[in-house]
Design an enzyme around this catalytic site. Sequence first.
Site, PDB file in Angstrom:
ATOM      1  N   GLU A 157       0.819  -1.217   0.000  1.00 51.00           N
ATOM      2  CA  GLU A 157       0.000   0.000   0.000  1.00 51.00           C
ATOM      3  C   GLU A 157       0.851   1.265   0.000  1.00 51.00           C
ATOM      4  OE1 GLU A 157      -2.821  -0.495   3.249  1.00 51.00           O
ATOM      5  OE2 GLU A 157      -4.133  -1.616   1.905  1.00 51.00           O
ATOM      6  N   GLU A 310      -6.690  -7.797  -1.103  1.00 45.87           N
ATOM      7  CA  GLU A 310      -7.133  -7.887   0.285  1.00 45.87           C
ATOM      8  C   GLU A 310      -8.593  -7.489   0.385  1.00 45.87           C
ATOM      9  OE1 GLU A 310      -4.972  -5.518   3.080  1.00 45.87           O
ATOM     10  OE2 GLU A 310      -3.031  -6.001   2.217  1.00 45.87           O
TER      11      GLU A 310
HETATM   12  C1  GAL Z   1      -4.452  -3.176   4.746  1.00 41.95           C
HETATM   13  C2  GAL Z   1      -3.027  -3.634   4.884  1.00 41.95           C
HETATM   14  C3  GAL Z   1      -2.927  -4.953   5.625  1.00 41.95           C
HETATM   15  C4  GAL Z   1      -3.789  -4.917   6.847  1.00 41.95           C
HETATM   16  C5  GAL Z   1      -5.202  -4.605   6.450  1.00 41.95           C
HETATM   17  C6  GAL Z   1      -6.179  -4.589   7.598  1.00 41.95           C
HETATM   18  O1  GAL Z   1      -4.506  -1.813   4.571  1.00 41.95           O
HETATM   19  O2  GAL Z   1      -2.421  -3.777   3.628  1.00 41.95           O
HETATM   20  O3  GAL Z   1      -1.588  -5.182   5.968  1.00 41.95           O
HETATM   21  O4  GAL Z   1      -3.301  -3.942   7.711  1.00 41.95           O
HETATM   22  O5  GAL Z   1      -5.225  -3.343   5.861  1.00 41.95           O
HETATM   23  O6  GAL Z   1      -7.463  -4.237   7.174  1.00 41.95           O
END
Ligand code: GAL
Length: 676
Positions: A157, A310
């Site tokens: 990110e 994700e």
């Molecule tokens: C994202 C991040 C992950 C984790 C996740 C939690 O922004 O890439 O590492 O922190 O959020 O929702």
Amino acid sequence: MTERLGMHTLTEGRGLLFGGDYNPEQWPEEVWAEDAELMRAAGVNLVTVGVFSWARLEPEPGKHDFGWLDRVLDLMAANGIAVDLATPTASPPPWLGHRWPETLPVDEGGHRLWYGSRNQFCPSSPVYRERALAIAGALADRYAGHPALALWHVGNELGEVCHCDVSAEAFRGWLRARYGDLGTLNEAWGTTFWSQGYGDWAEVLPPRRAPYIVNPSQRLDWWRFSSDALLGHFRAERDVLRARTPDVPVTTNFMGFFKRADYWSFAAEEDVVANDWYPEPGDPLSPARTALTHDLMRGLAGGRPWLLMEQSTSAVNWRPHNLPKPPGQLRLESLQAVARGADGLCYFQWRASRFGAERFHAAMVPHAGADTRLHAEVRAHGQELRGLAALAGEPVPARVAMVFGWENWWALEERGRPSDRLNAVDQLLAYYVPFFERGVSVDVVPPSADLSSYALVVVPNLFLVADGDAEALSAYVRGGGVLVVGPFSGVVDPRGHVRTGPFPAPLREVLGASGEEWLPAPDDRPVRCRWSGGAEFTASTWTELLRAEGAEVVAEFTEGDLAGRPAVTRHRAGPGPGEGPGEGVAWYVGTMPEPAALGALAARVLADAGVEGAVPELPPGVEAVRRGEVLFLLNHGATTVRVPLQEAAEDLLTAAPAQDAVTLAPRAVAALRRLP
Ligand code: GAL
Ligand code: ZN
């Protein structure tokens, strides 16, 4: 985006990808064997490994410990699970900040941000760069040719910004490359205003905390520079990886509409577009906002498939109050991404962490273990995705484009404007919703896009517009396209200087209308308007003093000083009937109509463009989108609905035939393939 490597490199032989972030370094090795077994049972075929493992991999500068990661990758390979291997550069080990404090980022107020969390690096720091490339290179050296390695994941990110002295020097270098000399910089920044003239490059700084509003042109360049600094870092890591593994695609994970990084420029430099997306559970606009974000990803990928890197199986832990996903929601949201072009559906994360800042974030394997409602849903969804393998690579055709660019976003939202209620993403979403509700697919494209394949182009806002982009929009209409332009557009040039004369200066001719005053409206009073057909509607927040110059007035204001003045105009500016592909129509909207009125507007412009929704009748709450041969219907609403169909079909998810309609309970999804 490269053509040679891409999602197809990953989906060939695997079908749709399913998995998540896997952080085995948080667990004793006994647990790994159970992980692998559970992953197989759930149909997991891709895991992201190593995102936050720099301190484990390099406990002291230059000293590596790869043994544990060897065993993880071997285990994955033995189980037929591909690895998306991350460079661990999003969270440097404490030794980096401790020994080289200049690698730690400094905020606008001059405060250094410390380790103890993550993301603590200055994107312009040569020391950070050197150490990051070293660990990326060491990883690539070690795992080049490893059978599990399928994808590289650069950092995480990317979004850091730094105002330190090293960054200031890098900013000056960037400005020199852009402007050449100080005189040109002074002109671009309009420094005769408030006595800001620079006499020496050393005086030029990032926008730091100042007593009052900072120069918007300086800030606009700072946004550009900060995005480029991150991109420069991405490229440097990518090149290290590519040099060692030319056949392994490289990605980094985006964050949807994330302001600090111009994703059009990032997408051009990577092999796979990947996104992290966490819909707000309580927000009724979430399904539409999510669809819009997925469409942005497809646009970034140039229409090709993308990877949902994700999502969450249930509640996140970083909002103040974290609502869980009800049963069926994880499947609904994941299939929504499939419907909009995702070929991979991954989660943060595989197994819930016992410690650390994300102890209370949901995972594919919750704290309570695998014998749980949640894990059963994960497993069922993973298995179900096996059956959709044929969708991999299929396109999501769209005849409507919506224009969105980061430079405009940055420029529009600077302080000191007529109203801070007009925001780029909100405005885009407001225009997107009626198309979403009608089951009309939309591509999100940059202002510089080739528009020739679209029947309709919607520009919800284009405050900053380059001459060439304005000319291309005009040419699009002259060639027979239908264009809609929202308020406060065509106002400034790429330096942020106001274009003088009636607005929107560079689009005035094609719109056949122009304006002379921007007039924000009182917050507590709706703005009354009337369509030329007589129906009334309200708008809010923003009005403009417009005149028609050849355009037809489609709606007018009916009250106050603007009574009888145009609110919405429509101009035929293209070839005559029969002379071109379409007639060429340009609409201008000089206010912010209420949602129902934007719906009526969408219906009119769709009729102008001859575009229809995926199904003739779409009940509220249902999303309809075609991907390849498959019509997806997704019920985001709270009631069971019946959707009439035009043709007999088979539901790929249930194998059930559908004759003239499908019935969908709340959170149900149908993936209908036309029967031959
Ligand atoms: C994202 C991040 C992950 C984790 C996740 C939690 O922004 O890439 O590492 O922190 O959020 O929702
Ligand atoms: Zn810095």
